[in-house]
Scaffold this motif. Structure first.
Motif, PDB file in Angstrom:
ATOM      1  N   LYS A   2       0.984  -0.942  -0.023  1.00  0.00           N
ATOM      2  CA  LYS A   2       0.101  -0.167   0.240  1.00  0.00           C
ATOM      3  C   LYS A   2       0.653   1.332   0.216  1.00  0.00           C
ATOM      4  O   LYS A   2       1.883   1.520   1.154  1.00  0.00           O
ATOM      5  CB  LYS A   2      -0.988  -0.279   1.216  1.00  0.00           C
ATOM      6  CG  LYS A   2      -1.683  -0.832   1.171  1.00  0.00           C
ATOM      7  CD  LYS A   2      -2.881  -0.986   2.106  1.00  0.00           C
ATOM      8  CE  LYS A   2      -3.945  -2.190   2.118  1.00  0.00           C
ATOM      9  NZ  LYS A   2      -4.815  -1.951   3.204  1.00  0.00           N
ATOM     10  N   LYS A   3       0.458   2.120  -0.735  1.00  0.00           N
ATOM     11  CA  LYS A   3       0.842   2.827  -1.176  1.00  0.00           C
ATOM     12  C   LYS A   3       0.113   4.551  -0.579  1.00  0.00           C
ATOM     13  O   LYS A   3      -1.107   4.737  -0.489  1.00  0.00           O
ATOM     14  CB  LYS A   3       1.470   3.727  -2.277  1.00  0.00           C
ATOM     15  CG  LYS A   3       2.358   2.678  -3.014  1.00  0.00           C
ATOM     16  CD  LYS A   3       2.737   3.326  -4.272  1.00  0.00           C
ATOM     17  CE  LYS A   3       3.817   2.000  -4.616  1.00  0.00           C
ATOM     18  NZ  LYS A   3       4.309   2.335  -6.209  1.00  0.00           N
ATOM     19  N   ASP A   4       0.737   5.512  -0.228  1.00  0.00           N
ATOM     20  CA  ASP A   4       0.192   6.923   0.611  1.00  0.00           C
ATOM     21  C   ASP A   4       0.011   7.677  -0.615  1.00  0.00           C
ATOM     22  O   ASP A   4       1.310   8.152  -1.251  1.00  0.00           O
ATOM     23  CB  ASP A   4       0.440   7.770   1.943  1.00  0.00           C
ATOM     24  CG  ASP A   4       0.705   6.765   3.095  1.00  0.00           C
ATOM     25  OD1 ASP A   4      -0.177   6.415   3.294  1.00  0.00           O
ATOM     26  OD2 ASP A   4       1.151   7.191   3.564  1.00  0.00           O
ATOM     27  N   VAL A   5      -1.296   7.767  -1.271  1.00  0.00           N
ATOM     28  CA  VAL A   5      -1.371   9.250  -2.188  1.00  0.00           C
ATOM     29  C   VAL A   5      -2.192  10.285  -1.441  1.00  0.00           C
ATOM     30  O   VAL A   5      -3.126  10.127  -0.845  1.00  0.00           O
ATOM     31  CB  VAL A   5      -1.996   7.990  -3.432  1.00  0.00           C
ATOM     32  CG1 VAL A   5      -0.923   6.681  -3.679  1.00  0.00           C
ATOM     33  CG2 VAL A   5      -3.719   6.903  -2.299  1.00  0.00           C
ATOM     34  N   LEU A   6      -2.417  10.990  -2.958  1.00  0.00           N
ATOM     35  CA  LEU A   6      -3.014  12.604  -2.876  1.00  0.00           C
ATOM     36  C   LEU A   6      -4.463  12.034  -4.087  1.00  0.00           C
ATOM     37  O   LEU A   6      -4.050  11.348  -5.110  1.00  0.00           O
ATOM     38  CB  LEU A   6      -2.114  13.480  -3.752  1.00  0.00           C
ATOM     39  CG  LEU A   6      -1.578  14.040  -2.513  1.00  0.00           C
ATOM     40  CD1 LEU A   6      -0.049  14.987  -2.877  1.00  0.00           C
ATOM     41  CD2 LEU A   6      -1.736  14.570  -1.416  1.00  0.00           C
ATOM     42  N   ILE A   7      -5.313  12.106  -3.169  1.00  0.00           N
ATOM     43  CA  ILE A   7      -6.297  11.826  -4.780  1.00  0.00           C
ATOM     44  C   ILE A   7      -7.449  12.995  -5.446  1.00  0.00           C
ATOM     45  O   ILE A   7      -7.595  13.461  -3.849  1.00  0.00           O
ATOM     46  CB  ILE A   7      -7.647  10.733  -3.868  1.00  0.00           C
ATOM     47  CG1 ILE A   7      -6.268   9.121  -3.620  1.00  0.00           C
ATOM     48  CG2 ILE A   7      -8.392  10.438  -4.934  1.00  0.00           C
ATOM     49  CD1 ILE A   7      -7.503   8.636  -2.180  1.00  0.00           C
ATOM     50  N   ASN A   8      -7.193  13.560  -6.163  1.00  0.00           N
ATOM     51  CA  ASN A   8      -8.120  14.075  -6.125  1.00  0.00           C
ATOM     52  C   ASN A   8      -9.380  13.349  -7.497  1.00  0.00           C
ATOM     53  O   ASN A   8      -9.583  13.131  -8.599  1.00  0.00           O
ATOM     54  CB  ASN A   8      -7.551  14.847  -7.404  1.00  0.00           C
ATOM     55  CG  ASN A   8      -7.993  16.372  -8.512  1.00  0.00           C
ATOM     56  OD1 ASN A   8      -9.293  16.497  -7.955  1.00  0.00           O
ATOM     57  ND2 ASN A   8      -8.049  16.846  -9.273  1.00  0.00           N
ATOM     58  N   SER A 106      -8.586   3.996 -18.219  1.00  0.00           N
ATOM     59  CA  SER A 106      -7.508   3.898 -16.767  1.00  0.00           C
ATOM     60  C   SER A 106      -6.198   3.644 -17.542  1.00  0.00           C
ATOM     61  O   SER A 106      -5.455   3.154 -18.682  1.00  0.00           O
ATOM     62  CB  SER A 106      -7.809   2.892 -16.074  1.00  0.00           C
ATOM     63  OG  SER A 106      -6.493   2.324 -15.127  1.00  0.00           O
ATOM     64  N   THR A 107      -5.148   4.875 -16.993  1.00  0.00           N
ATOM     65  CA  THR A 107      -3.652   4.836 -16.995  1.00  0.00           C
ATOM     66  C   THR A 107      -3.242   4.508 -16.120  1.00  0.00           C
ATOM     67  O   THR A 107      -2.206   4.465 -15.654  1.00  0.00           O
ATOM     68  CB  THR A 107      -3.508   5.854 -17.875  1.00  0.00           C
ATOM     69  OG1 THR A 107      -3.373   7.486 -16.483  1.00  0.00           O
ATOM     70  CG2 THR A 107      -4.664   6.942 -19.017  1.00  0.00           C
ATOM     71  N   LEU A 108      -4.100   3.726 -14.924  1.00  0.00           N
ATOM     72  CA  LEU A 108      -3.260   3.977 -13.412  1.00  0.00           C
ATOM     73  C   LEU A 108      -2.709   2.658 -13.992  1.00  0.00           C
ATOM     74  O   LEU A 108      -2.091   1.721 -14.321  1.00  0.00           O
ATOM     75  CB  LEU A 108      -4.273   2.876 -12.749  1.00  0.00           C
ATOM     76  CG  LEU A 108      -5.878   3.534 -12.612  1.00  0.00           C
ATOM     77  CD1 LEU A 108      -6.888   3.264 -11.518  1.00  0.00           C
ATOM     78  CD2 LEU A 108      -5.042   4.709 -11.479  1.00  0.00           C
ATOM     79  N   ALA A 109      -1.584   3.289 -13.000  1.00  0.00           N
ATOM     80  CA  ALA A 109       0.066   2.805 -13.044  1.00  0.00           C
ATOM     81  C   ALA A 109       0.464   2.326 -11.208  1.00  0.00           C
ATOM     82  O   ALA A 109       0.125   2.873 -11.171  1.00  0.00           O
ATOM     83  CB  ALA A 109       0.979   3.019 -13.674  1.00  0.00           C
ATOM     84  N   TYR A 134     -13.767  11.262 -12.982  1.00  0.00           N
ATOM     85  CA  TYR A 134     -11.925  11.845 -13.321  1.00  0.00           C
ATOM     86  C   TYR A 134     -11.532  11.832 -11.723  1.00  0.00           C
ATOM     87  O   TYR A 134     -11.691  12.686 -10.826  1.00  0.00           O
ATOM     88  CB  TYR A 134     -12.008  13.409 -13.809  1.00  0.00           C
ATOM     89  CG  TYR A 134     -13.022  13.552 -14.854  1.00  0.00           C
ATOM     90  CD1 TYR A 134     -12.725  13.226 -16.525  1.00  0.00           C
ATOM     91  CD2 TYR A 134     -13.966  14.794 -15.059  1.00  0.00           C
ATOM     92  CE1 TYR A 134     -13.596  12.712 -17.219  1.00  0.00           C
ATOM     93  CE2 TYR A 134     -14.772  13.782 -15.703  1.00  0.00           C
ATOM     94  CZ  TYR A 134     -15.114  12.949 -17.017  1.00  0.00           C
ATOM     95  OH  TYR A 134     -15.480  13.674 -18.024  1.00  0.00           O
ATOM     96  N   ILE A 135     -10.391  10.439 -11.677  1.00  0.00           N
ATOM     97  CA  ILE A 135      -9.512  10.415 -10.441  1.00  0.00           C
ATOM     98  C   ILE A 135      -8.072  10.691 -10.910  1.00  0.00           C
ATOM     99  O   ILE A 135      -8.421   9.988 -11.812  1.00  0.00           O
ATOM    100  CB  ILE A 135     -10.273   9.213 -10.048  1.00  0.00           C
ATOM    101  CG1 ILE A 135     -11.592   9.012  -9.143  1.00  0.00           C
ATOM    102  CG2 ILE A 135      -9.549   8.761  -8.801  1.00  0.00           C
ATOM    103  CD1 ILE A 135     -12.150   7.794  -8.924  1.00  0.00           C
ATOM    104  N   GLN A 136      -7.409  10.717 -10.311  1.00  0.00           N
ATOM    105  CA  GLN A 136      -6.204  11.290 -10.564  1.00  0.00           C
ATOM    106  C   GLN A 136      -5.513  10.661  -9.012  1.00  0.00           C
ATOM    107  O   GLN A 136      -6.099  11.134  -7.977  1.00  0.00           O
ATOM    108  CB  GLN A 136      -5.828  12.799 -10.905  1.00  0.00           C
ATOM    109  CG  GLN A 136      -4.493  12.606 -11.258  1.00  0.00           C
ATOM    110  CD  GLN A 136      -4.000  14.498 -11.485  1.00  0.00           C
ATOM    111  OE1 GLN A 136      -4.521  15.380 -10.625  1.00  0.00           O
ATOM    112  NE2 GLN A 136      -3.302  14.769 -12.731  1.00  0.00           N
ATOM    113  N   ILE A 137      -4.868  10.416  -8.891  1.00  0.00           N
ATOM    114  CA  ILE A 137      -3.745   9.420  -8.236  1.00  0.00           C
ATOM    115  C   ILE A 137      -2.383   9.821  -8.380  1.00  0.00           C
ATOM    116  O   ILE A 137      -1.707   9.702  -9.323  1.00  0.00           O
ATOM    117  CB  ILE A 137      -4.047   7.868  -8.035  1.00  0.00           C
ATOM    118  CG1 ILE A 137      -5.424   7.135  -7.558  1.00  0.00           C
ATOM    119  CG2 ILE A 137      -3.288   6.944  -6.719  1.00  0.00           C
ATOM    120  CD1 ILE A 137      -6.014   7.435  -6.845  1.00  0.00           C
ATOM    121  N   LYS A 138      -1.878  10.849  -7.088  1.00  0.00           N
ATOM    122  CA  LYS A 138      -0.707  11.165  -7.002  1.00  0.00           C
ATOM    123  C   LYS A 138       0.359  10.066  -5.872  1.00  0.00           C
ATOM    124  O   LYS A 138      -0.331  10.555  -4.976  1.00  0.00           O
ATOM    125  CB  LYS A 138      -0.264  12.079  -7.213  1.00  0.00           C
ATOM    126  CG  LYS A 138      -0.480  12.530  -8.530  1.00  0.00           C
ATOM    127  CD  LYS A 138      -0.089  14.576  -8.260  1.00  0.00           C
ATOM    128  CE  LYS A 138      -0.531  15.088  -9.504  1.00  0.00           C
ATOM    129  NZ  LYS A 138      -0.293  16.402 -10.153  1.00  0.00           N
TER     130      LYS A 138
END
Length: 144
Positions: A2-8, A106-109, A134-138
């Motif tokens: 698991k990674k901590d991420v910023l979600i928009n 999806s362009t999730l990686a 529209y979901i962005q994960i960083k």
């Protein structure tokens, strides 16, 4: 892992006489298991689901399942070209809604990416709305 991420998350909902855009910035967890990506975050008072956790299971280009647990319990399944009957807690009771998916992109990686979902909702077989997410994960900056 698991990674901590910023979600928009940007949600667009339109019906015959209404158009709403809601944008949420939050932190959460992101991981891959069994070929699927998972995005998980705690709901807040601003979303109306405080005390709940929302998890999105993303089967790339095929299906997205939203599961909310806690004070509100819901499940929405969005699959391109398929209509699913789902239970959705709106805070004052459950609704049985039809969910017809029309787009999943999806362009999730491993390090994040973007997810686009488009679907229509019906309640008691009556058209309710068109919806886009529209979901962005960083990845979030490492804690020091």
């Amino acid at each position: 892992m698991k990674k901590d991420v910023l979600i928009n998350i940007k949600s667009v909902q339109s019906s015959e006489d209404d158009y709403d855009i809601i944008e949420l910035f939050t932190t959460g967890q992101y991981y891959k298991r069994g070929g699927c990506f998972y995005i998980s975050y705690e709901e807040s008072e601003s979303t109306g689901y405080e005390g709940s956790t929302t998890t999105l299971k993303v089967e790339p280009e095929k299906m997205v399942t939203l599961v909310r647990t806690g004070t509100a319990n819901s499940q929405l399944i969005v699959e391109r070209g398929v209509r699913h009957q789902c239970h959705y807690d709106v805070g004052y009771g459950d609704l049985l809604v039809g969910v017809q998916g029309s787009r999943i992109k999806s362009t999730l990686a491993e390090d994040g990416g973007n997810l686009e979902i488009k679907y229509s909702l019906d309640i008691n077989s009556m058209y309710a709305s068109e919806n886009e997410m529209y979901i962005q994960i960083k990845e979030s900056a490492p804690k020091q």
